[in-house]
Design a protein around this motif. Structure first.
Motif, PDB file in Angstrom:
ATOM      1  N   THR A  64      57.403  67.835  -4.912  1.00 48.08           N
ATOM      2  CA  THR A  64      58.471  67.096  -4.190  1.00 48.08           C
ATOM      3  C   THR A  64      59.537  66.445  -5.331  1.00 48.08           C
ATOM      4  OG1 THR A  64      56.808  65.722  -2.997  1.00 48.08           O
ATOM      5  CG2 THR A  64      59.013  64.837  -3.308  1.00 48.08           C
ATOM      6  N   ALA A  65      59.258  66.593  -6.736  1.00 44.37           N
ATOM      7  CA  ALA A  65      60.397  66.331  -7.739  1.00 44.37           C
ATOM      8  C   ALA A  65      61.291  67.698  -7.912  1.00 44.37           C
ATOM      9  CB  ALA A  65      59.732  65.954  -9.006  1.00 44.37           C
ATOM     10  N   ILE A  66      60.690  68.588  -7.796  1.00 43.23           N
ATOM     11  CA  ILE A  66      61.303  69.849  -8.110  1.00 43.23           C
ATOM     12  C   ILE A  66      62.238  69.899  -6.788  1.00 43.23           C
ATOM     13  CG2 ILE A  66      61.207  72.463  -8.320  1.00 43.23           C
ATOM     14  CD1 ILE A  66      58.654  71.936  -9.898  1.00 43.23           C
ATOM     15  N   SER A  67      61.709  69.833  -5.603  1.00 44.31           N
ATOM     16  CA  SER A  67      62.491  70.009  -4.497  1.00 44.31           C
ATOM     17  C   SER A  67      63.546  69.213  -4.306  1.00 44.31           C
ATOM     18  CB  SER A  67      61.628  69.818  -3.221  1.00 44.31           C
ATOM     19  OG  SER A  67      60.437  70.796  -3.110  1.00 44.31           O
ATOM     20  N   PHE A  68      63.498  67.915  -4.909  1.00 41.24           N
ATOM     21  CA  PHE A  68      64.618  66.805  -4.994  1.00 41.24           C
ATOM     22  C   PHE A  68      65.665  67.349  -5.587  1.00 41.24           C
ATOM     23  CE2 PHE A  68      66.639  63.574  -7.188  1.00 41.24           C
ATOM     24  CZ  PHE A  68      67.309  62.727  -6.218  1.00 41.24           C
ATOM     25  N   VAL A  69      65.312  67.791  -6.984  1.00 43.95           N
ATOM     26  CA  VAL A  69      66.438  68.288  -7.926  1.00 43.95           C
ATOM     27  C   VAL A  69      67.230  69.479  -7.184  1.00 43.95           C
ATOM     28  CG1 VAL A  69      66.904  69.334 -10.304  1.00 43.95           C
ATOM     29  CG2 VAL A  69      65.458  67.210  -9.976  1.00 43.95           C
ATOM     30  N   TYR A  70      66.494  70.329  -6.779  1.00 48.04           N
ATOM     31  CA  TYR A  70      67.120  71.400  -6.192  1.00 48.04           C
ATOM     32  C   TYR A  70      68.067  71.074  -4.788  1.00 48.04           C
ATOM     33  CZ  TYR A  70      67.984  75.878  -3.645  1.00 48.04           C
ATOM     34  OH  TYR A  70      68.542  76.904  -3.156  1.00 48.04           O
ATOM     35  N   THR A  71      67.505  70.248  -4.096  1.00 54.30           N
ATOM     36  CA  THR A  71      68.247  69.695  -3.062  1.00 54.30           C
ATOM     37  C   THR A  71      69.578  68.989  -3.400  1.00 54.30           C
ATOM     38  OG1 THR A  71      66.504  69.753  -1.733  1.00 54.30           O
ATOM     39  CG2 THR A  71      68.071  68.584  -0.817  1.00 54.30           C
ATOM     40  N   PHE A  72      69.546  68.193  -4.219  1.00 55.08           N
ATOM     41  CA  PHE A  72      70.261  67.438  -4.880  1.00 55.08           C
ATOM     42  C   PHE A  72      71.601  68.188  -5.171  1.00 55.08           C
ATOM     43  CE2 PHE A  72      72.763  64.425  -7.740  1.00 55.08           C
ATOM     44  CZ  PHE A  72      73.169  63.373  -6.807  1.00 55.08           C
ATOM     45  N   THR A  73      71.017  69.291  -5.962  1.00 53.99           N
ATOM     46  CA  THR A  73      72.154  70.245  -6.474  1.00 53.99           C
ATOM     47  C   THR A  73      72.930  70.787  -5.431  1.00 53.99           C
ATOM     48  OG1 THR A  73      70.582  70.555  -8.534  1.00 53.99           O
ATOM     49  CG2 THR A  73      72.396  72.245  -8.204  1.00 53.99           C
ATOM     50  N   VAL A  74      72.321  71.266  -4.479  1.00 57.85           N
ATOM     51  CA  VAL A  74      72.779  72.035  -3.391  1.00 57.85           C
ATOM     52  C   VAL A  74      73.819  71.016  -2.725  1.00 57.85           C
ATOM     53  CG1 VAL A  74      72.235  73.198  -1.089  1.00 57.85           C
ATOM     54  CG2 VAL A  74      70.941  73.638  -2.998  1.00 57.85           C
ATOM     55  N   PHE A 106      72.394  60.991   1.277  1.00 54.89           N
ATOM     56  CA  PHE A 106      71.188  62.139   0.842  1.00 54.89           C
ATOM     57  C   PHE A 106      70.110  61.138   0.109  1.00 54.89           C
ATOM     58  CE2 PHE A 106      68.841  64.302  -2.325  1.00 54.89           C
ATOM     59  CZ  PHE A 106      67.907  65.001  -1.664  1.00 54.89           C
ATOM     60  N   LEU A 107      70.527  60.394  -0.857  1.00 55.17           N
ATOM     61  CA  LEU A 107      69.729  59.485  -1.760  1.00 55.17           C
ATOM     62  C   LEU A 107      69.106  58.373  -0.733  1.00 55.17           C
ATOM     63  CD1 LEU A 107      71.541  58.964  -4.956  1.00 55.17           C
ATOM     64  CD2 LEU A 107      69.796  60.456  -4.575  1.00 55.17           C
ATOM     65  N   LEU A 108      69.597  57.826   0.039  1.00 53.26           N
ATOM     66  CA  LEU A 108      69.180  56.759   1.134  1.00 53.26           C
ATOM     67  C   LEU A 108      67.963  57.428   2.134  1.00 53.26           C
ATOM     68  CD1 LEU A 108      69.119  53.947   2.256  1.00 53.26           C
ATOM     69  CD2 LEU A 108      70.991  54.702   3.854  1.00 53.26           C
ATOM     70  N   PHE A 109      68.326  58.598   2.610  1.00 52.46           N
ATOM     71  CA  PHE A 109      67.440  59.273   3.501  1.00 52.46           C
ATOM     72  C   PHE A 109      66.420  59.627   2.736  1.00 52.46           C
ATOM     73  CE2 PHE A 109      70.512  58.853   6.423  1.00 52.46           C
ATOM     74  CZ  PHE A 109      70.128  59.229   7.701  1.00 52.46           C
ATOM     75  N   PHE A 110      66.639  60.157   1.474  1.00 59.09           N
ATOM     76  CA  PHE A 110      65.289  60.583   0.533  1.00 59.09           C
ATOM     77  C   PHE A 110      64.316  59.534   0.190  1.00 59.09           C
ATOM     78  CE2 PHE A 110      63.025  62.253  -3.397  1.00 59.09           C
ATOM     79  CZ  PHE A 110      62.709  63.050  -2.777  1.00 59.09           C
ATOM     80  N   ALA A 111      64.820  58.020  -0.073  1.00 55.49           N
ATOM     81  CA  ALA A 111      64.129  57.113  -0.324  1.00 55.49           C
ATOM     82  C   ALA A 111      63.369  56.748   0.790  1.00 55.49           C
ATOM     83  CB  ALA A 111      65.074  55.971  -0.775  1.00 55.49           C
ATOM     84  N   ALA A 112      63.812  56.762   1.964  1.00 55.51           N
ATOM     85  CA  ALA A 112      62.986  56.732   3.250  1.00 55.51           C
ATOM     86  C   ALA A 112      62.069  57.637   3.420  1.00 55.51           C
ATOM     87  CB  ALA A 112      64.015  56.596   4.380  1.00 55.51           C
ATOM     88  N   PHE A 113      62.217  58.900   3.064  1.00 55.89           N
ATOM     89  CA  PHE A 113      61.280  59.727   3.211  1.00 55.89           C
ATOM     90  C   PHE A 113      60.233  59.654   2.371  1.00 55.89           C
ATOM     91  CE2 PHE A 113      59.641  63.697   0.682  1.00 55.89           C
ATOM     92  CZ  PHE A 113      58.883  64.115   1.657  1.00 55.89           C
ATOM     93  N   LEU A 114      60.477  59.234   0.935  1.00 54.88           N
ATOM     94  CA  LEU A 114      59.560  58.790  -0.138  1.00 54.88           C
ATOM     95  C   LEU A 114      58.576  57.697   0.483  1.00 54.88           C
ATOM     96  CD1 LEU A 114      61.014  59.318  -3.624  1.00 54.88           C
ATOM     97  CD2 LEU A 114      59.426  60.639  -2.386  1.00 54.88           C
ATOM     98  N   SER A 115      59.349  56.592   1.093  1.00 56.14           N
ATOM     99  CA  SER A 115      58.539  55.435   1.570  1.00 56.14           C
ATOM    100  C   SER A 115      57.570  55.792   2.694  1.00 56.14           C
ATOM    101  CB  SER A 115      59.473  54.429   2.180  1.00 56.14           C
ATOM    102  OG  SER A 115      60.450  53.877   1.099  1.00 56.14           O
ATOM    103  N   ILE A 116      58.017  56.481   3.685  1.00 49.65           N
ATOM    104  CA  ILE A 116      57.303  56.958   4.742  1.00 49.65           C
ATOM    105  C   ILE A 116      55.931  58.064   4.013  1.00 49.65           C
ATOM    106  CG2 ILE A 116      56.800  58.603   6.649  1.00 49.65           C
ATOM    107  CD1 ILE A 116      59.627  57.690   7.383  1.00 49.65           C
ATOM    108  N   LYS A 117      56.319  58.732   2.996  1.00 50.14           N
ATOM    109  CA  LYS A 117      55.231  59.440   2.417  1.00 50.14           C
ATOM    110  C   LYS A 117      54.259  58.653   1.697  1.00 50.14           C
ATOM    111  CE  LYS A 117      54.601  63.367  -0.942  1.00 50.14           C
ATOM    112  NZ  LYS A 117      55.255  64.127  -1.847  1.00 50.14           N
TER     113      LYS A 117
END
Length: 148
Positions: A64-74, A106-117
């Motif tokens: 998930t950390a790798i996916s986050f960095v890659y997605t954030f870069t894109v 994106f950061l807001l939606f990712f935080a929501a994703f992490l919370s749900i996870k």
């Protein structure tokens, strides 16, 4: 934002001129294509080396950390491409704040994703803990006494 892009363009153009002057000083007869091959190759392998080491470090924290960095870069590339496109076409206004707000989205939606996870993982842990507990505690304690 337009000013920032112009500053970056000026830095790159200056670096381009310095490299051309260095090649001329060294009597290297390289074409513009040759320079692009070497410079982009060097930059690319440098970024790859950094990314490889950084992603190996991130692997300790999971995919998930790798996916986050890659997605954030894109996402950075996408939001700036949109802003530049707005400037070129004249549709909308190119503003740095728009790019920043887009990344915050994106950061807001990712935080929501992490919370749900995290909630899902916590619920699974609770359910698995309940399933693994023996229902007849007396039977288990008698077995423990026999085995001793």
């Amino acid at each position: 934002m337009k000013e920032m892009i112009l500053i970056i363009a000026e830095i790159i153009n200056t670096m381009h001129d310095v490299i051309l002057d260095l090649m001329e000083f060294a009597n290297l007869d390289l074409t513009d294509k040759d320079l692009h091959l070497w410079i982009m190759g060097i930059i690319g392998i440098g970024i790859f080396g950094f990314t490889h080491v950084f992603f190996k470090f991130l692997l300790k924290y999971g995919i998930t950390a790798i996916s986050f960095v890659y997605t954030f870069t894109v996402m950075i590339v996408i939001v700036f491409a949109i802003e530049i496109q707005q400037q070129i076409t004249g549709r909308g206004q190119m503003e740095f704040d728009d790019a920043v707000i887009g990344l915050w989205g994106f950061l807001l939606f990712f935080a929501a994703f992490l919370s749900i996870k995290a909630i899902h993982k916590g619920m699974n842990n609770l359910l698995n803990r309940k399933k693994s507990k023996p229902k007849n505690r007396r039977f288990r304690s008698e077995q423990n006494k026999r085995s001793q």
